[in-house]
Scaffold this active site. Sequence first.
Site, PDB file in Angstrom:
ATOM      1  N   HIS A 243       0.846  -1.209   0.000  1.00 28.74           N
ATOM      2  CA  HIS A 243       0.000   0.000   0.000  1.00 28.74           C
ATOM      3  C   HIS A 243       0.881   1.258   0.000  1.00 28.74           C
ATOM      4  CE1 HIS A 243      -3.129  -2.626   2.278  1.00 28.74           C
ATOM      5  NE2 HIS A 243      -3.604  -2.448   1.056  1.00 28.74           N
TER       6      HIS A 243
ATOM      7  N   LYS B 119     -15.563  -9.522  11.195  1.00 27.33           N
ATOM      8  CA  LYS B 119     -15.132 -10.175  12.440  1.00 27.33           C
ATOM      9  C   LYS B 119     -13.658 -10.594  12.370  1.00 27.33           C
ATOM     10  CE  LYS B 119     -17.011 -14.911  11.790  1.00 27.33           C
ATOM     11  NZ  LYS B 119     -16.760 -15.022  10.392  1.00 27.33           N
TER      12      LYS B 119
ATOM     13  N   ARG C 202      -2.156  -6.567  -8.235  1.00 31.31           N
ATOM     14  CA  ARG C 202      -1.061  -7.505  -7.980  1.00 31.31           C
ATOM     15  C   ARG C 202      -1.136  -8.719  -8.901  1.00 31.31           C
ATOM     16  NH1 ARG C 202      -2.847  -7.876  -1.895  1.00 31.31           N
ATOM     17  NH2 ARG C 202      -4.723  -7.548  -3.096  1.00 31.31           N
TER      18      ARG C 202
ATOM     19  N   SER D 191      -2.893  -7.850   3.126  1.00 29.56           N
ATOM     20  CA  SER D 191      -3.242  -7.650   4.539  1.00 29.56           C
ATOM     21  C   SER D 191      -3.741  -8.962   5.135  1.00 29.56           C
ATOM     22  CB  SER D 191      -4.332  -6.584   4.660  1.00 29.56           C
ATOM     23  OG  SER D 191      -3.901  -5.381   4.106  1.00 29.56           O
TER      24      SER D 191
HETATM   25  P1  ADP Z   1      -9.861  -3.919  -0.323  1.00 29.03           P
HETATM   26  O1  ADP Z   1     -10.513  -4.680   0.800  1.00 29.03           O
HETATM   27  O2  ADP Z   1     -10.695  -2.783  -0.832  1.00 29.03           O
HETATM   28  O3  ADP Z   1      -9.302  -4.771  -1.437  1.00 29.03           O
HETATM   29  P2  ADP Z   1      -7.134  -3.552   0.561  1.00 29.03           P
HETATM   30  O4  ADP Z   1      -6.668  -2.746   1.733  1.00 29.03           O
HETATM   31  O5  ADP Z   1      -6.874  -5.018   0.603  1.00 29.03           O
HETATM   32  O6  ADP Z   1      -8.650  -3.187   0.393  1.00 29.03           O
HETATM   33  O7  ADP Z   1      -6.463  -2.992  -0.770  1.00 29.03           O
HETATM   34  C1  ADP Z   1      -6.648  -1.664  -1.215  1.00 29.03           C
HETATM   35  C2  ADP Z   1      -6.082  -1.522  -2.618  1.00 29.03           C
HETATM   36  O8  ADP Z   1      -4.680  -1.710  -2.579  1.00 29.03           O
HETATM   37  C3  ADP Z   1      -6.614  -2.552  -3.622  1.00 29.03           C
HETATM   38  O9  ADP Z   1      -6.735  -1.936  -4.879  1.00 29.03           O
HETATM   39  C4  ADP Z   1      -5.529  -3.602  -3.652  1.00 29.03           C
HETATM   40  O10 ADP Z   1      -5.512  -4.289  -4.892  1.00 29.03           O
HETATM   41  C5  ADP Z   1      -4.292  -2.722  -3.496  1.00 29.03           C
HETATM   42  N1  ADP Z   1      -3.170  -3.466  -2.924  1.00 29.03           N
HETATM   43  C6  ADP Z   1      -3.135  -4.226  -1.819  1.00 29.03           C
HETATM   44  N2  ADP Z   1      -1.923  -4.775  -1.626  1.00 29.03           N
HETATM   45  C7  ADP Z   1      -1.141  -4.339  -2.650  1.00 29.03           C
HETATM   46  C8  ADP Z   1       0.217  -4.577  -3.059  1.00 29.03           C
HETATM   47  N3  ADP Z   1       0.997  -5.403  -2.364  1.00 29.03           N
HETATM   48  N4  ADP Z   1       0.663  -3.973  -4.183  1.00 29.03           N
HETATM   49  C9  ADP Z   1      -0.161  -3.182  -4.906  1.00 29.03           C
HETATM   50  N5  ADP Z   1      -1.452  -2.936  -4.599  1.00 29.03           N
HETATM   51  C10 ADP Z   1      -1.937  -3.500  -3.489  1.00 29.03           C
END
Ligand code: ADP
Length: 164
Positions: free
Chosen positions: A21, A45, A94, A132
């Site tokens: 992120h 949860k 990704r 995450s």
């Molecule tokens: P969501 O639940 O909306 O997917 P996330 O916090 O998992 O929320 O991800 C937010 C955004 O960041 C999404 O577009 C996801 O694809 C992107 N993202 C998450 N991890 C990475 C990463 N390692 N590299 C690039 N983009 C990422």
Amino acid sequence: MKVKKKVALYPGSFDPLTNGHVNVIKRGLETFDEIIVAVANNTSKNAFFTPKERVEIIKELFKKEPRIKVATFKGLVVNYAERNGIKTILRGLRTLQDFENEFQMALTNKKLNNRIETVFMMTEGEFSHLSSTLIKEIVRLGGSPKGMIPPLVEKKLKAKLREK
Ligand code: ADP
């Protein structure tokens, strides 16, 4: 010629914020003047941090960068963007699986509000495996997420585990 400030909304769960992120946000600042990291205000949860805690962590992490703002939002991303006059949603990609989900979501968002565009930033190789969900799994099973998340997030995760 007057150039309008380019603002992108980067919505997500950010539970927790990973180095992937952070990479998208930092690279996003090369293209956009301002990035609003918008934490979805939904508590599943399986969540580690409350949306409020996530906002606090992200704010602390980027406190020296005035071009990064952090907020929570409820409801549809496009409605939040419209209410705040933001025309661009930023998302990361990704894997092929991300592509399918993001493609569907971007098309749906476009149907809901065609004034708002979604732009994608491809992950950089070293972050392509970071999610995450996996980080939460590693931490819950007693592993170390070192190098996958910013040190501040690691500290907060450890504190959270002690609380639980
Ligand atoms: P969501 O639940 O909306 O997917 P996330 O916090 O998992 O929320 O991800 C937010 C955004 O960041 C999404 O577009 C996801 O694809 C992107 N993202 C998450 N991890 C990475 C990463 N390692 N590299 C690039 N983009 C990422």
